[in-house]
Motif scaffolding. Structure first.
Motif, PDB file in Angstrom:
ATOM      1  N   GLU A 219     -32.202  -0.494 -42.178  1.00 15.84           N
ATOM      2  CA  GLU A 219     -31.876  -1.914 -42.124  1.00 15.84           C
ATOM      3  C   GLU A 219     -30.752  -2.202 -41.127  1.00 15.84           C
ATOM      4  N   LYS A 220     -29.741  -1.356 -41.110  1.00 11.42           N
ATOM      5  CA  LYS A 220     -28.604  -1.594 -40.230  1.00 11.42           C
ATOM      6  C   LYS A 220     -29.033  -1.614 -38.767  1.00 11.42           C
ATOM      7  N   ALA A 221     -29.836  -0.648 -38.347  1.00 11.29           N
ATOM      8  CA  ALA A 221     -30.292  -0.586 -36.962  1.00 11.29           C
ATOM      9  C   ALA A 221     -31.147  -1.802 -36.619  1.00 11.29           C
ATOM     10  N   PHE A 222     -32.027  -2.187 -37.549  1.00  7.04           N
ATOM     11  CA  PHE A 222     -32.881  -3.347 -37.315  1.00  7.04           C
ATOM     12  C   PHE A 222     -32.041  -4.608 -37.128  1.00  7.04           C
ATOM     13  N   LEU A 223     -31.086  -4.818 -38.021  1.00  6.70           N
ATOM     14  CA  LEU A 223     -30.263  -6.028 -37.961  1.00  6.70           C
ATOM     15  C   LEU A 223     -29.447  -6.102 -36.681  1.00  6.70           C
ATOM     16  N   HIS A 224     -28.886  -4.977 -36.260  1.00  8.61           N
ATOM     17  CA  HIS A 224     -28.072  -4.989 -35.044  1.00  8.61           C
ATOM     18  C   HIS A 224     -28.938  -5.201 -33.803  1.00  8.61           C
ATOM     19  N   ASN A 225     -30.145  -4.666 -33.825  1.00  8.95           N
ATOM     20  CA  ASN A 225     -31.070  -4.924 -32.725  1.00  8.95           C
ATOM     21  C   ASN A 225     -31.445  -6.410 -32.685  1.00  8.95           C
ATOM     22  N   TYR A 226     -31.711  -6.967 -33.842  1.00  2.00           N
ATOM     23  CA  TYR A 226     -32.036  -8.395 -33.987  1.00  2.00           C
ATOM     24  C   TYR A 226     -30.877  -9.262 -33.486  1.00  2.00           C
ATOM     25  N   LEU A 227     -29.662  -8.933 -33.897  1.00  5.90           N
ATOM     26  CA  LEU A 227     -28.484  -9.684 -33.467  1.00  5.90           C
ATOM     27  C   LEU A 227     -28.322  -9.601 -31.953  1.00  5.90           C
ATOM     28  N   TYR A 228     -28.448  -8.393 -31.405  1.00  5.50           N
ATOM     29  CA  TYR A 228     -28.296  -8.231 -29.953  1.00  5.50           C
ATOM     30  C   TYR A 228     -29.347  -9.035 -29.201  1.00  5.50           C
ATOM     31  N   GLU A 229     -30.603  -8.941 -29.627  1.00  6.30           N
ATOM     32  CA  GLU A 229     -31.660  -9.664 -28.908  1.00  6.30           C
ATOM     33  C   GLU A 229     -31.508 -11.178 -29.057  1.00  6.30           C
ATOM     34  N   SER A 230     -30.943 -11.619 -30.174  1.00  8.86           N
ATOM     35  CA  SER A 230     -30.693 -13.063 -30.307  1.00  8.86           C
ATOM     36  C   SER A 230     -29.680 -13.535 -29.270  1.00  8.86           C
ATOM     37  N   SER A 231     -28.746 -12.654 -28.889  1.00 11.83           N
ATOM     38  CA  SER A 231     -27.756 -13.021 -27.869  1.00 11.83           C
ATOM     39  C   SER A 231     -28.391 -13.155 -26.493  1.00 11.83           C
ATOM     40  N   ARG A 254     -21.154  -8.896 -38.954  1.00 13.32           N
ATOM     41  CA  ARG A 254     -20.144  -9.907 -38.635  1.00 13.32           C
ATOM     42  C   ARG A 254     -19.237  -9.423 -37.500  1.00 13.32           C
ATOM     43  N   ASP A 255     -18.820  -8.161 -37.561  1.00 11.06           N
ATOM     44  CA  ASP A 255     -17.956  -7.602 -36.516  1.00 11.06           C
ATOM     45  C   ASP A 255     -18.650  -7.633 -35.150  1.00 11.06           C
ATOM     46  N   SER A 256     -19.925  -7.234 -35.145  1.00  5.99           N
ATOM     47  CA  SER A 256     -20.672  -7.213 -33.881  1.00  5.99           C
ATOM     48  C   SER A 256     -20.918  -8.618 -33.351  1.00  5.99           C
ATOM     49  N   SER A 257     -21.102  -9.565 -34.257  1.00  6.12           N
ATOM     50  CA  SER A 257     -21.399 -10.940 -33.833  1.00  6.12           C
ATOM     51  C   SER A 257     -20.258 -11.530 -33.008  1.00  6.12           C
ATOM     52  N   LYS A 258     -19.035 -11.151 -33.339  1.00  8.96           N
ATOM     53  CA  LYS A 258     -17.883 -11.660 -32.607  1.00  8.96           C
ATOM     54  C   LYS A 258     -17.907 -11.189 -31.154  1.00  8.96           C
ATOM     55  N   LYS A 259     -18.349  -9.954 -30.957  1.00  3.22           N
ATOM     56  CA  LYS A 259     -18.392  -9.390 -29.609  1.00  3.22           C
ATOM     57  C   LYS A 259     -19.521  -9.990 -28.774  1.00  3.22           C
ATOM     58  N   LEU A 260     -20.529 -10.552 -29.454  1.00  4.89           N
ATOM     59  CA  LEU A 260     -21.694 -11.071 -28.750  1.00  4.89           C
ATOM     60  C   LEU A 260     -21.645 -12.587 -28.544  1.00  4.89           C
ATOM     61  N   GLY A 261     -20.534 -13.206 -28.923  1.00  3.82           N
ATOM     62  CA  GLY A 261     -20.360 -14.621 -28.648  1.00  3.82           C
ATOM     63  C   GLY A 261     -20.918 -15.561 -29.700  1.00  3.82           C
ATOM     64  N   VAL A 262     -21.155 -15.059 -30.895  1.00  3.83           N
ATOM     65  CA  VAL A 262     -21.619 -15.924 -31.980  1.00  3.83           C
ATOM     66  C   VAL A 262     -20.524 -16.927 -32.331  1.00  3.83           C
TER      67      VAL A 262
END
Length: 284
Positions: A219-231, A254-262
């Motif tokens: 799940e973690k890998a899927f979610l982070h891939n999803y978050l990255y591609e949404s950016s 949440r931590d990764s979202s900050k780095k991606l400009g969410v």
């Protein structure tokens, strides 16, 4: 009736009326028994029983009267899936024309069916498995919902939004129920633990084939891939959302979202009986 802790708009929040459900799906009658408290119930460890119950719940909507899919496909618990729909509706309370991207719709096409039945939303629904899409299309056709639901195939298992997004796409929100496990072996182990709690049934009570249950990295890998591609497509949807089963994955997301400009990151908690689920929502 005891409140089940579902969304206030959820039509199953007060439990099930088995007399009405039998009328909607007579197949369930053979599985309904009285428990030790004198209440009508079913055996939730039996996958056939679970499937017929959820058919009855879905058929309580006049818009849906056919829902056939192979037994090996994941049978979604309707009340919980409906809760996700209602929470997304709350998120989109100011939207007039709602169009949803459903990522990984599966053979059951459940989120589009519920979204159309409850709110008359429009959907683009995706999946990587062609057999699942064929079954979903049959369900759409049988219920005369072609005007509301369109299907697209994801051809690359490495991607979630890439290869799906088209030039003029614009969505109110995306929805996703990601795979839980890192491998088929982990999924089988989890099923053995679950069936020990439910009884000695050796079959997963909600079924599920490989692409529905596991993803490399879990799940973690899927979610982070999803978050990255949404950016990469920040403007194609007002909100990006997903169910998250493990609370520790919310923190890393949440931590990764900050780095991606969410610009906004929300967590919606859903209480379903003894189970706690959560929806993560973000926008750019």
């Amino acid at each position: 009736m005891k409140d089940k802790g579902l969304h206030l708009k959820n039509k199953f929040n007060k439990g099930y009326n088995f007399d009405e459900l039998i009328q909607k799906n007579p197949e369930i009658e053979q599985f309904v028994t009285k428990n030790k408290h004198g209440n009508f119930s079913i055996d939730f460890s039996n996958p056939k029983t679970v499937k017929e119950l959820n058919k009855a719940l879905l058929f309580s909507y006049d818009e849906i009267f056919v829902w056939d899919f192979p037994d090996e496909n994941l049978c979604p618990p309707i009340p919980g899936r409906l809760d996700y729909i209602h929470h997304v509706s709350d998120l989109l309370s100011t939207e007039d024309q709602v169009k949803i991207l459903d990522i990984g719709t599966g053979a059951t096409c459940i989120y589009p069916l519920l979204g159309v039945a409850e709110y008359k939303w429009n959907f683009v629904a995706t999946d990587i498995d062609l057999d699942s899409l064929d079954t979903a299309q049959d369900i759409i056709d049988d219920n005369n919902l072609d005007g509301f639901i369109k299907l697209r195939q994801q051809f690359d298992e490495q991607h979630i939004l890439k290869g799906i997004i088209e030039e003029n796409d614009s969505f109110s929100a995306t929805m996703c129920n990601p795979p839980f496990y890192k491998s088929a072996e982990e999924a089988r182990g989890a099923n053995r633990r679950k069936t020990r709690n439910l009884g000695n049934n050796a079959v997963r009570n909600f079924s599920g084939n490989n692409n529905e249950l596991w993803y490399i990295g879990g799940e973690k890998a899927f979610l982070h891939n999803y978050l990255y591609e949404s950016s990469l497509y920040p403007k194609i949807s007002k909100w990006f959302t997903s169910l998250v089963s493990k609370k520790e994955n919310v923190v890393s997301l949440r931590d990764s979202s900050k780095k991606l400009g969410v610009s906004q990151f929300r967590v919606i908690h859903m209480n379903q009986g003894n189970k706690v689920a959560r929806i993560v929502c973000w926008q750019f």
